[in-house]
Design a protein around this motif. Structure first.
Motif, PDB file in Angstrom:
ATOM      1  N   GLY A 148      58.254  15.159  53.015  1.00 30.96           N
ATOM      2  CA  GLY A 148      56.837  14.807  52.910  1.00 30.96           C
ATOM      3  C   GLY A 148      56.318  14.919  51.485  1.00 30.96           C
ATOM      4  N   LEU A 149      55.062  15.358  51.364  1.00 30.92           N
ATOM      5  CA  LEU A 149      54.422  15.393  50.044  1.00 30.92           C
ATOM      6  C   LEU A 149      55.176  16.292  49.063  1.00 30.92           C
ATOM      7  N   PRO A 150      55.140  15.951  47.768  1.00 24.80           N
ATOM      8  CA  PRO A 150      55.766  16.800  46.755  1.00 24.80           C
ATOM      9  C   PRO A 150      55.043  18.141  46.630  1.00 24.80           C
ATOM     10  N   ALA A 151      55.774  19.120  46.119  1.00 19.83           N
ATOM     11  CA  ALA A 151      55.188  20.446  45.892  1.00 19.83           C
ATOM     12  C   ALA A 151      55.865  21.085  44.696  1.00 19.83           C
ATOM     13  N   VAL A 152      55.133  21.959  44.037  1.00 20.49           N
ATOM     14  CA  VAL A 152      55.718  22.707  42.923  1.00 20.49           C
ATOM     15  C   VAL A 152      56.229  24.036  43.458  1.00 20.49           C
ATOM     16  N   PHE A 153      57.535  24.197  43.357  1.00 22.88           N
ATOM     17  CA  PHE A 153      58.199  25.412  43.816  1.00 22.88           C
ATOM     18  C   PHE A 153      58.342  26.354  42.632  1.00 22.88           C
ATOM     19  N   GLN A 154      57.862  27.572  42.782  1.00 18.72           N
ATOM     20  CA  GLN A 154      57.986  28.581  41.728  1.00 18.72           C
ATOM     21  C   GLN A 154      59.222  29.416  42.009  1.00 18.72           C
ATOM     22  N   PHE A 155      60.047  29.527  40.994  1.00 12.37           N
ATOM     23  CA  PHE A 155      61.311  30.234  41.146  1.00 12.37           C
ATOM     24  C   PHE A 155      61.376  31.300  40.064  1.00 12.37           C
ATOM     25  N   GLY A 156      61.241  32.550  40.463  1.00 14.23           N
ATOM     26  CA  GLY A 156      61.124  33.631  39.501  1.00 14.23           C
ATOM     27  C   GLY A 156      62.372  34.472  39.387  1.00 14.23           C
ATOM     28  N   GLY A 157      62.190  35.743  39.076  1.00 12.71           N
ATOM     29  CA  GLY A 157      63.313  36.664  38.887  1.00 12.71           C
ATOM     30  C   GLY A 157      63.334  37.718  39.972  1.00 12.71           C
ATOM     31  N   LEU A 158      63.987  38.829  39.676  1.00 10.76           N
ATOM     32  CA  LEU A 158      64.148  39.882  40.678  1.00 10.76           C
ATOM     33  C   LEU A 158      62.948  40.826  40.709  1.00 10.76           C
ATOM     34  N   ARG A 160      58.618  40.873  40.472  1.00  7.49           N
ATOM     35  CA  ARG A 160      57.475  39.981  40.693  1.00  7.49           C
ATOM     36  C   ARG A 160      56.898  39.443  39.391  1.00  7.49           C
ATOM     37  N   ALA A 161      56.909  40.294  38.347  1.00 10.36           N
ATOM     38  CA  ALA A 161      56.270  39.897  37.083  1.00 10.36           C
ATOM     39  C   ALA A 161      57.186  39.066  36.184  1.00 10.36           C
ATOM     40  N   ASP A 162      58.434  38.846  36.593  1.00 10.07           N
ATOM     41  CA  ASP A 162      59.351  38.049  35.759  1.00 10.07           C
ATOM     42  C   ASP A 162      58.826  36.621  35.614  1.00 10.07           C
ATOM     43  N   PRO A 163      59.205  35.955  34.501  1.00  4.18           N
ATOM     44  CA  PRO A 163      58.760  34.566  34.318  1.00  4.18           C
ATOM     45  C   PRO A 163      59.291  33.652  35.428  1.00  4.18           C
ATOM     46  N   VAL A 164      58.553  32.584  35.733  1.00  5.22           N
ATOM     47  CA  VAL A 164      58.964  31.656  36.794  1.00  5.22           C
ATOM     48  C   VAL A 164      59.276  30.276  36.227  1.00  5.22           C
ATOM     49  N   GLN A 165      60.293  29.625  36.832  1.00  7.09           N
ATOM     50  CA  GLN A 165      60.515  28.200  36.611  1.00  7.09           C
ATOM     51  C   GLN A 165      59.649  27.467  37.638  1.00  7.09           C
ATOM     52  N   ARG A 166      59.245  26.256  37.291  1.00  3.45           N
ATOM     53  CA  ARG A 166      58.491  25.447  38.253  1.00  3.45           C
ATOM     54  C   ARG A 166      59.277  24.189  38.568  1.00  3.45           C
ATOM     55  N   LEU A 167      59.712  24.058  39.810  1.00  6.89           N
ATOM     56  CA  LEU A 167      60.529  22.913  40.221  1.00  6.89           C
ATOM     57  C   LEU A 167      59.653  21.941  41.014  1.00  6.89           C
ATOM     58  N   PRO A 168      59.542  20.691  40.560  1.00  6.10           N
ATOM     59  CA  PRO A 168      58.762  19.709  41.327  1.00  6.10           C
ATOM     60  C   PRO A 168      59.622  19.111  42.449  1.00  6.10           C
ATOM     61  N   LEU A 169      59.543  19.712  43.640  1.00  5.42           N
ATOM     62  CA  LEU A 169      60.382  19.266  44.758  1.00  5.42           C
ATOM     63  C   LEU A 169      59.737  18.078  45.465  1.00  5.42           C
ATOM     64  N   VAL A 170      60.566  17.078  45.786  1.00  2.00           N
ATOM     65  CA  VAL A 170      60.064  15.902  46.497  1.00  2.00           C
ATOM     66  C   VAL A 170      60.829  15.718  47.810  1.00  2.00           C
ATOM     67  N   HIS A 171      60.325  14.803  48.609  1.00  2.00           N
ATOM     68  CA  HIS A 171      60.904  14.453  49.912  1.00  2.00           C
ATOM     69  C   HIS A 171      62.424  14.269  49.816  1.00  2.00           C
ATOM     70  N   GLY A 172      63.152  15.016  50.606  1.00  2.60           N
ATOM     71  CA  GLY A 172      64.611  14.882  50.632  1.00  2.60           C
ATOM     72  C   GLY A 172      65.357  15.879  49.765  1.00  2.60           C
ATOM     73  N   ASP A 173      64.630  16.612  48.917  1.00  3.48           N
ATOM     74  CA  ASP A 173      65.304  17.598  48.055  1.00  3.48           C
ATOM     75  C   ASP A 173      65.751  18.815  48.873  1.00  3.48           C
ATOM     76  N   VAL A 174      66.871  19.374  48.466  1.00  4.45           N
ATOM     77  CA  VAL A 174      67.366  20.604  49.074  1.00  4.45           C
ATOM     78  C   VAL A 174      67.611  21.619  47.963  1.00  4.45           C
ATOM     79  N   VAL A 175      67.228  22.857  48.202  1.00  2.00           N
ATOM     80  CA  VAL A 175      67.550  23.949  47.284  1.00  2.00           C
ATOM     81  C   VAL A 175      68.383  24.961  48.068  1.00  2.00           C
ATOM     82  N   VAL A 176      69.496  25.369  47.472  1.00  2.00           N
ATOM     83  CA  VAL A 176      70.355  26.379  48.089  1.00  2.00           C
ATOM     84  C   VAL A 176      70.388  27.567  47.161  1.00  2.00           C
ATOM     85  N   TRP A 177      70.134  28.761  47.692  1.00  2.00           N
ATOM     86  CA  TRP A 177      70.275  29.912  46.809  1.00  2.00           C
ATOM     87  C   TRP A 177      70.841  31.110  47.525  1.00  2.00           C
TER      88      TRP A 177
END
Ligand code: MD6
Ligand code: FE
Length: 212
Positions: A148-158, A160-177
């Motif tokens: 569905g609609l795109p969203a900005v996924f915040q991906f930080g560290g271990l 809470r205050a660690d810096p975050v990456q911002r991933l623009p996820l769109v329809h069909g994207d998969v993230v594995v971690w």
């Protein structure tokens, strides 16, 4: 729809043990959405309450042997849907197949999910930074599918205050971690208004876990 250019980029490592698979679920999008309809016709989306008494802006359902729930008593996995007092719907075969294929593509060949949390975002819904740590075994990865609609996924560290990456996820994207990234903080910024051809003004996220 994801652009072909993005699809052609292939797997994108985002941290140790974490991979973004642009467009991985696109060939299965309609089958996945039909399965979402099936599950939520039985176990409807609902806005859970946090232990602190706040209503979550994201609406949730689950399928599989156990489901993730939150209420005034805390967060936990439960084999029954508290709304219905009945087991969660079984995990639809297209869900399990996609989750296993994505995990394998990311280097986790033995993933066997027993839970799938289904998140529904409408415009303005958000998920604040959190860790996924209610599972018993952190050796299994998590597989996350965006529809569905795109969203900005915040991906930080271990922390809470660690810096975050911002991933623009769109329809069909998969993230594995998993692995060294399994307990990283992450969240989703407030969904922007928009219309998706298959889902209208919504984003659906599936997160597959090994909870028990
Ligand atoms: C979402 N996802 O994308 C929320 N958790 O709607 C998660 O909270 C999440 O995407 C663990 C691993 C991947 C995720
Ligand atoms: Fe999460």
């Amino acid at each position: 729809m994801a652009s072909l250019a993005q699809f052609d980029e292939g797997p994108r490592p985002i941290a140790e043990g974490a991979v973004w698979l642009p467009g991985f679920a696109l060939p299965d999008d309609r089958a996945l959405l039909a399965a979402v309809e099936l599950v939520t016709a039985t176990a409807p989306f609902r806005h859970l309450e946090t232990p602190g008494g706040l209503r979550m802006s994201v609406a949730m359902s689950n399928c599989g042997a156990v489901g993730w729930v939150s209420d005034r008593r805390g967060y936990r996995y439960d084999s029954r849907d508290p709304l219905r007092g009945a087991p969660w719907p079984a995990m639809p075969p297209p869900f399990r197949a996609l989750a296993r294929a994505a995990a394998a593509a990311a280097g986790y060949p033995d993933f066997d999910p027993d839970a799938c949390l289904i998140n529904r975002y409408r415009p303005a819904a958000r998920l604040s930074l959190h860790q996924d740590r209610d599972e018993q075994d952190f050796s299994a990865p998590i597989v996350s599918v965006s529809l569905g609609l795109p969203a900005v996924f915040q991906f930080g560290g271990l922390k809470r205050a660690d810096p975050v990456q911002r991933l623009p996820l769109v329809h069909g994207d998969v993230v594995v971690w998993g692995g060294a990234s399994r307990l990283r903080f992450h969240g989703v910024l407030a969904l922007k208004d928009g219309q998706h051809p298959l889902l209208g003004a919504q984003r659906i996220n599936l997160t597959f876990r090994r909870a028990r």
